[in-house]
Design an enzyme around this catalytic site. Structure first.
Site: not given
Ligand code: KIV
Length: 272
Positions: A91, A121, A123, A190
């Protein structure tokens, strides 16, 4: 183990695409440290997400907002060192990609170079499209994340199900198509209605991984600490606990304390 994709020696973004085409479901879990990642990878999970949920489960913060890029790199570096097979996605933390595409690219490059991640990743949809394009143009694979996006919790005001209303559902579908068009290799949805998630998964060619998005998508993701029962205070309807690790750990630690206090530990075989 027969239901896992054992035929893949190393999971790539392309393997995930092939799995979707073959109708094989994709398994994804979070991990944040070497030991846990080693166990999860040995079990043959397809994707390991070094999620910014580390902010909650590793550091005890209420939201994902406080975690820094240096902290994410620390976690991701440990995970990558443990993993032999899974695709490792990391992330981008809050504040490292929303304001400016150049900064988004710099953040992504740090994660790829310093941690050895395989993909990042982010958002959001249309509002971050320039950042996504910039990252993709540098050859870095991007996974999208729509629906309940925890980095926007103060905008939403609640962790309730998203996109129940027609307008938000329509925007989500548009965003999913945009992310595919930009070149994202997969998408997390989500906490949205199962019917909407199924529609998105049918509409786009890229794999759609759900969390609280029902079963008619291309794969599932859970936070490892939640599914192992190591966290106890978080119990949404979508969460299935596969064990109660918190209770088992507490029991084991209590036994250890008793053994120490009563001089049961160490015994003759446990000394030199
Ligand atoms: O940070 C995380 O664990 C996530 C998942 C919930 C997809 O983004």
């Amino acid at each position: 183990m027969s239901s896992t994709s054992k035929s893949y020696k190393r999971i790539t973004t392309n393997s995930l695409f092939e799995m979707k085409q073959a109708g094989e479901k994709i398994s994804m879990l979070t991990a944040y440290d070497y030991s846990m990642a080693k166990a999860v990878d040995a079990a043959a999970v397809d994707v390991i997400l070094v999620g910014d949920s580390a902010s909650n489960v590793m550091s005890g913060h209420e939201t994902t907002l406080p975690i820094t890029i240096d902290q994410m790199i620390y976690h991701a570096d440990a995970v990558v060192r443990a993993v032999k097979r899974a695709l490792v996605v990391v992330d981008l933390p809050f504040g490292t990609y929303q304001s400016d595409p150049k900064e988004a690219l710099r953040s992504s490059i740090r994660i790829m170079k310093e941690a050895g991640a395989h993909a990042i990743k982010v958002e959001g949809g249309a509002e971050i499209k320039d950042s996504i394009t910039r990252i993709l143009n540098a050859g870095i694979p991007v996974m999208g994340h729509l629906g309940l996006t925890p980095q926007s919790i103060y905008k939403f005001g609640t962790y309730t199900v998203r996109a129940r209303e027609e307008a938000e559902a329509a925007k989500l579908l548009e965003d999913a198509q945009l992310l595919e068009k930009l070149g994202c290799f997969a998408l997390v949805l989500e906490k949205i209605p199962a019917e909407l998630a199924a529609k998105v998964a049918k509409t786009v060619q890229i794999p759609v991984i759900g969390i609280g998005a029902g079963g008619d998508v291309d794969g599932q993701v859970l936070v490892l600490h939640d599914m192992l029962g190591l966290t106890t205070e978080f119990s949404p309807r979508f969460l299935r606990r596969y064990m109660n690790l918190y209770d088992q750990m507490t029991t084991a630690v209590q036994q250890y304390i008793q053994d120490v206090k009563t001089n049961e530990f160490p015994n003759k075989n446990e000394q030199y």
